[in-house]
Design a protein around this motif. Structure first.
Motif, mmCIF file in Angstrom:
data_model
loop_
_atom_site.group_PDB
_atom_site.id
_atom_site.type_symbol
_atom_site.label_atom_id
_atom_site.label_comp_id
_atom_site.label_asym_id
_atom_site.label_seq_id
_atom_site.Cartn_x
_atom_site.Cartn_y
_atom_site.Cartn_z
ATOM 1 N N LEU A 119 3.191 0.366 -10.875
ATOM 2 C CA LEU A 119 1.998 0.857 -10.033
ATOM 3 C C LEU A 119 0.898 -0.287 -10.296
ATOM 4 O O LEU A 119 0.471 -0.617 -9.200
ATOM 5 N N GLU A 120 0.737 -0.816 -11.516
ATOM 6 C CA GLU A 120 -0.175 -1.821 -11.621
ATOM 7 C C GLU A 120 0.330 -2.991 -10.894
ATOM 8 O O GLU A 120 -0.611 -3.885 -10.501
ATOM 9 N N GLU B 230 4.632 9.588 -7.722
ATOM 10 C CA GLU B 230 5.764 9.491 -8.806
ATOM 11 C C GLU B 230 5.251 9.822 -10.225
ATOM 12 O O GLU B 230 5.540 10.649 -11.114
ATOM 13 N N VAL B 231 4.200 8.996 -10.298
ATOM 14 C CA VAL B 231 3.379 8.985 -11.986
ATOM 15 C C VAL B 231 2.866 10.427 -12.006
ATOM 16 O O VAL B 231 2.791 10.732 -13.284
ATOM 17 N N THR C 79 7.577 7.025 -17.423
ATOM 18 C CA THR C 79 6.235 7.171 -16.773
ATOM 19 C C THR C 79 5.551 5.915 -17.098
ATOM 20 O O THR C 79 4.865 5.233 -16.337
ATOM 21 N N VAL C 80 5.983 5.042 -18.314
ATOM 22 C CA VAL C 80 5.505 3.712 -18.674
ATOM 23 C C VAL C 80 5.914 2.919 -17.855
ATOM 24 O O VAL C 80 4.970 2.071 -17.305
ATOM 25 N N ARG C 81 7.170 2.955 -17.223
ATOM 26 C CA ARG C 81 7.915 1.935 -16.458
ATOM 27 C C ARG C 81 7.228 2.100 -14.831
ATOM 28 O O ARG C 81 6.666 1.106 -14.172
ATOM 29 N N GLN D 229 0.846 -1.190 -0.115
ATOM 30 C CA GLN D 229 -0.071 0.167 -0.147
ATOM 31 C C GLN D 229 0.783 1.424 -0.015
ATOM 32 O O GLN D 229 0.760 2.324 -0.811
ATOM 33 N N ALA D 230 1.906 1.300 0.802
ATOM 34 C CA ALA D 230 2.778 2.396 1.013
ATOM 35 C C ALA D 230 3.419 2.585 -0.114
ATOM 36 O O ALA D 230 3.626 3.787 -0.978
ATOM 37 N N ARG D 231 3.986 1.631 -0.990
ATOM 38 C CA ARG D 231 4.812 1.897 -2.198
ATOM 39 C C ARG D 231 3.648 2.020 -3.422
ATOM 40 O O ARG D 231 4.285 3.002 -4.127
ATOM 41 N N THR D 232 2.516 1.788 -3.372
ATOM 42 C CA THR D 232 1.678 2.115 -4.262
ATOM 43 C C THR D 232 1.369 3.622 -4.312
ATOM 44 O O THR D 232 1.169 4.283 -5.213
ATOM 45 N N LYS D 233 1.091 3.990 -3.119
ATOM 46 C CA LYS D 233 0.999 5.467 -2.864
ATOM 47 C C LYS D 233 1.962 6.334 -3.299
ATOM 48 O O LYS D 233 1.770 7.328 -4.039
ATOM 49 N N GLU D 234 3.134 5.947 -2.843
ATOM 50 C CA GLU D 234 4.446 6.631 -3.457
ATOM 51 C C GLU D 234 4.418 6.606 -5.017
ATOM 52 O O GLU D 234 4.630 7.446 -5.640
#
Length: 348
Positions: free
Chosen positions: A175-176, A83-84, A168-170, A74-79
């Motif tokens: 993120l997915e 970033e995106v 951005t693509v990376r 969850q924390a990494r997804t939020k980061e």
């Protein structure tokens, strides 16, 4: 029973206590592969109930580990979302700059056309890939200094734009993957908790009530331990201790970091947040969020990290006591610091 079972409020940390807890954890882990309680080969109901409750405790330990994985994802997804968003904003600005530069070169081409045709070097400036022409030194010889500077600027801007698009693509791909990891860990927690609940519900009512009393006491039902004489390591630590003690009695909720319910790392993160200190979201990350100190030198406000995989954390509050959020169904409470094997002590 295993690590989270309630122990004497004023028990001290001893090697014997840690050994007993470690042995109980091993017993609970073995119970996972054992037959259900009802299948006790000797037909002894008490043995079957003991195996069932040991398995419940082990499932809670596993659920907590899965919870910390969920918290990390969850924390990494939020980061990544931040970033995106920043990358998309920078990419849009870069695209606008490229468009302005190409527009300026287009105006130059129109002026040259009106004066008698478009020079090959101007076609270069308007091409989609001017860098291929730039690699030829002869082209630069035919360009004026201003035109060369503009072309170099366009080339640099286009390369930066392409890099940002690729980044951005990376990040979107990562993120997915993070979203899928969050969903996977969430299902893992829910599955283990559901299994534990089924086992508890299968126990006779009297045994189930005894288990609830023994392992899920409300921190407000017992007097707080005597913590006089324990000095925090700093003013921030003192504020965090005050916050975590105020949270005693709040319910455990996996994935929650307050202000009304908590999991283990959510409690310590919230308490230090009230003191103006930003801690990472997971117990594993909190282990590295400060200076390691020996348990013998622990002071109020230090983070006590448990188990070899650092899957549980509590806050030391003095006099051999920690405050922690134990597991689902429990409430934030005081417990002896040696309630389970200690991995490390961190001073934020």
């Amino acid at each position: 029973m295993v690590s989270h079972r309630r122990t004497s409020q004023h028990a001290q940390t001893t090697l014997a206590g840690v050994t007993v807890v470690s042995a109980a954890l091993a017993t609970a882990a073995a119970a996972l592969s054992a037959p259900p309680a009802a299948a006790d080969p000797a037909g002894n109901p008490s043995t079957g109930r003991a195996a069932a409750t040991a398995r419940v405790d082990s499932l809670y330990v596993q659920a907590e580990r899965a919870t910390e994985k969920y918290n990390a994802a969850q924390a990494r997804t939020k980061e990544l979302r931040h970033e995106v968003a920043a990358l998309q904003d920078r990419t849009a600005r870069a695209q606008e700059r490229v468009n302005r530069m190409r527009g300026h070169l287009g105006a130059l081409a129109a002026a040259q056309y009106r004066s008698g045709g478009i020079d090959p070097t101007v076609r270069l400036m308007l091409s989609e890939r001017p860098d291929t022409f730039l690699e030829k030194a002869s082209a630069l010889d035919r360009l004026g200094h201003r035109q060369a500077d503009e072309l170099h600027g366009l080339r640099t801007a286009q390369r930066r734009l392409e890099q940002q698009r690729a980044e951005t693509v990376r990040k979107l791909t990562e993120l997915e993957a993070g979203r899928k990891a969050v969903a996977r860990h969430k299902k893992d927690v829910q599955r283990k908790l559901a299994t534990a609940r089924r086992l508890l519900n299968a126990l006779p009512k009297r045994d189930r009530a005894a288990y609830e009393r023994a392992s899920r006491s409300d921190g407000h039902r017992e007097a707080a331990p005597d913590l006089r004489g324990a000095a925090p390591s700093s003013g921030r630590a003192a504020a965090a201790v005050a916050a975590v003690r105020a949270a005693v009695g709040s319910p455990y909720a996996w994935g929650s970091s307050g202000p009304t319910s908590f999991d283990c790392s959510g409690l310590t993160q919230w308490a230090y947040g009230r003191a103006g200190v930003s801690l990472p979201r997971t117990s594993q990350a909190q282990r590295g969020a400060g200076r390691q100190v020996p348990l013998s030198q622990a002071r109020p406000g230090d983070l006590v990290i448990y188990r070899s995989d650092a899957s549980h954390v509590g806050m030391y509050v003095g006099n051999g006591q920690v405050v922690h959020a134990p597991y689902p169904g429990a409430r934030v409470r005081y417990d002896p610091v040696g309630m389970m094997p200690i991995s490390s002590v961190t001073r934020p």
